[in-house]
Design a protein around this motif. Sequence first.
Motif, PDB file in Angstrom:
ATOM      1  N   ARG A 188       1.047  -1.079   0.062  1.00  0.00           N
ATOM      2  CA  ARG A 188       0.034  -0.003   0.300  1.00  0.00           C
ATOM      3  C   ARG A 188       1.085   1.162   0.030  1.00  0.00           C
ATOM      4  O   ARG A 188       2.240   1.019   0.265  1.00  0.00           O
ATOM      5  CB  ARG A 188      -0.769  -0.100   1.610  1.00  0.00           C
ATOM      6  N   LYS A 189       0.352   2.075   0.125  1.00  0.00           N
ATOM      7  CA  LYS A 189       1.005   3.625  -0.296  1.00  0.00           C
ATOM      8  C   LYS A 189       1.666   3.686   0.788  1.00  0.00           C
ATOM      9  O   LYS A 189       2.717   4.639   0.727  1.00  0.00           O
ATOM     10  CB  LYS A 189       0.022   4.721  -0.531  1.00  0.00           C
ATOM     11  N   GLU A 190       1.131   4.184   2.470  1.00  0.00           N
ATOM     12  CA  GLU A 190       1.755   3.809   3.451  1.00  0.00           C
ATOM     13  C   GLU A 190       3.042   3.009   3.493  1.00  0.00           C
ATOM     14  O   GLU A 190       4.053   4.110   4.257  1.00  0.00           O
ATOM     15  CB  GLU A 190       1.064   2.998   4.536  1.00  0.00           C
ATOM     16  N   ASP A 191       3.257   1.747   2.622  1.00  0.00           N
ATOM     17  CA  ASP A 191       4.460   1.631   3.203  1.00  0.00           C
ATOM     18  C   ASP A 191       6.030   1.821   2.641  1.00  0.00           C
ATOM     19  O   ASP A 191       6.810   2.092   2.110  1.00  0.00           O
ATOM     20  CB  ASP A 191       4.762   0.448   2.340  1.00  0.00           C
ATOM     21  N   ILE A 192       6.007   2.731   1.370  1.00  0.00           N
ATOM     22  CA  ILE A 192       6.656   3.779   0.659  1.00  0.00           C
ATOM     23  C   ILE A 192       7.093   4.430   0.932  1.00  0.00           C
ATOM     24  O   ILE A 192       7.164   5.154   1.888  1.00  0.00           O
ATOM     25  CB  ILE A 192       5.528   4.519  -0.297  1.00  0.00           C
ATOM     26  N   PHE A 193       8.671   4.709   1.356  1.00  0.00           N
ATOM     27  CA  PHE A 193       9.236   5.827   1.535  1.00  0.00           C
ATOM     28  C   PHE A 193      10.471   6.056   0.651  1.00  0.00           C
ATOM     29  O   PHE A 193      11.304   4.939  -0.167  1.00  0.00           O
ATOM     30  CB  PHE A 193      10.163   4.903   3.282  1.00  0.00           C
ATOM     31  N   GLU A 207      14.378   6.629 -13.434  1.00  0.00           N
ATOM     32  CA  GLU A 207      13.139   6.569 -12.821  1.00  0.00           C
ATOM     33  C   GLU A 207      13.003   5.715 -12.760  1.00  0.00           C
ATOM     34  O   GLU A 207      13.608   4.535 -11.885  1.00  0.00           O
ATOM     35  CB  GLU A 207      12.985   5.872 -14.700  1.00  0.00           C
ATOM     36  N   LEU A 208      11.599   6.020 -11.464  1.00  0.00           N
ATOM     37  CA  LEU A 208      11.572   5.320 -10.690  1.00  0.00           C
ATOM     38  C   LEU A 208       9.731   4.919 -11.160  1.00  0.00           C
ATOM     39  O   LEU A 208       8.769   5.293 -11.131  1.00  0.00           O
ATOM     40  CB  LEU A 208      11.467   5.903  -9.087  1.00  0.00           C
ATOM     41  N   LEU A 209       9.430   3.438 -10.816  1.00  0.00           N
ATOM     42  CA  LEU A 209       8.284   2.730 -11.071  1.00  0.00           C
ATOM     43  C   LEU A 209       7.538   2.693  -9.755  1.00  0.00           C
ATOM     44  O   LEU A 209       8.784   1.796  -9.077  1.00  0.00           O
ATOM     45  CB  LEU A 209       8.314   2.018 -12.278  1.00  0.00           C
ATOM     46  N   VAL A 210       6.721   2.556  -9.757  1.00  0.00           N
ATOM     47  CA  VAL A 210       6.213   2.214  -8.500  1.00  0.00           C
ATOM     48  C   VAL A 210       4.610   1.361  -8.630  1.00  0.00           C
ATOM     49  O   VAL A 210       3.837   0.988  -9.673  1.00  0.00           O
ATOM     50  CB  VAL A 210       5.788   2.775  -6.927  1.00  0.00           C
ATOM     51  N   THR A 211       4.384  -0.054  -8.121  1.00  0.00           N
ATOM     52  CA  THR A 211       3.135  -0.570  -7.678  1.00  0.00           C
ATOM     53  C   THR A 211       3.181  -0.895  -6.948  1.00  0.00           C
ATOM     54  O   THR A 211       4.197  -1.066  -5.676  1.00  0.00           O
ATOM     55  CB  THR A 211       3.632  -2.158  -8.695  1.00  0.00           C
ATOM     56  N   GLY A 236      -3.188  -0.434  -5.216  1.00  0.00           N
ATOM     57  CA  GLY A 236      -3.288   0.143  -6.143  1.00  0.00           C
ATOM     58  C   GLY A 236      -4.030   1.748  -5.653  1.00  0.00           C
ATOM     59  O   GLY A 236      -3.936   3.058  -6.584  1.00  0.00           O
ATOM     60  N   SER A 237      -3.034   2.185  -4.795  1.00  0.00           N
ATOM     61  CA  SER A 237      -3.092   2.936  -4.091  1.00  0.00           C
ATOM     62  C   SER A 237      -2.366   3.911  -3.683  1.00  0.00           C
ATOM     63  O   SER A 237      -2.159   5.585  -4.024  1.00  0.00           O
ATOM     64  CB  SER A 237      -2.886   2.985  -2.510  1.00  0.00           C
ATOM     65  N   GLN A 238      -1.205   3.718  -5.337  1.00  0.00           N
ATOM     66  CA  GLN A 238      -0.478   4.830  -6.061  1.00  0.00           C
ATOM     67  C   GLN A 238       0.728   4.265  -6.883  1.00  0.00           C
ATOM     68  O   GLN A 238       0.758   2.767  -6.640  1.00  0.00           O
ATOM     69  CB  GLN A 238       1.414   4.805  -4.974  1.00  0.00           C
ATOM     70  N   GLY A 239       0.524   4.413  -7.679  1.00  0.00           N
ATOM     71  CA  GLY A 239       1.464   3.722  -9.257  1.00  0.00           C
ATOM     72  C   GLY A 239       0.555   2.696  -9.752  1.00  0.00           C
ATOM     73  O   GLY A 239      -0.739   2.768  -9.529  1.00  0.00           O
TER      74      GLY A 239
END
Length: 257
Positions: free
Chosen positions: A145-150, A160-164, A168-171
Amino acid sequence: MKNKKILHDLIVIKNESLNKRHFILELEAPELLPQLLPGQFVQVLVKDSPITFLRRPFSIHDFDQAKNTFRLLIQIKGEGTRHLSHLRERERLNVLYPLGNSFSIPTGQSALLAGGGCGVAPLLFLGKWLKDQGITVTILTGWKRKEDIFEEAKYRECGELLVTTEDGSQGETGMITGHSVFKSGRTFDKIYCCGPDRMMKAISHIATRRGIDCEVSLENTMACGFGVCLCCITPTQHGNQRVCMEGPVFNTRELGW
């Protein structure tokens, strides 16, 4: 030639909380640090924890030779890592380093770095190192989830940064292996990967089908970190090998993936 192993009481310069489950320790050495390489790891002694007897292994997350410091990205999973999360600035931490081998420089000009969850730990150092070599870097990260991203900004400094995210809350929505970068026809000269075995094997199979060289960093259980206890043995095309000595980085051809 491998670096000589060093045992030091390092000084905690900073203990930075990233979210509820992850934090970063920035450590300063009492003398000049050797040339550390991306993919190498350290073994940390957890003092004053009555149930933590063995050293804990952590990838080198970042290295600042000018400041004579390196950083460890740590996930809180048990008593040992919880104890480390409470370390204060100027406290000392006993560390054995540098351990293991390192990632290699690609022969081409582009690289994809893929990490799932805490598997992103060695990729920041690797991304900076590759950028300094003139390699075009793309970093793909997978989260629940989005809250896990740092540390998004730091990874973007490499390329370039790609996110999954699985929710589906980000990327892009879904697992890292389903990202459109693998369906778009884009190609890379090298893929580097760290995270859960299932994820690494899936990305390795994608790389093999496309004829792309692929290296992975294994996270086998380790006790000593220098090849004596044989806890971290993994089967390879050349027989059983010690992840802490012959690894943790392996070309997936060696692993038969």
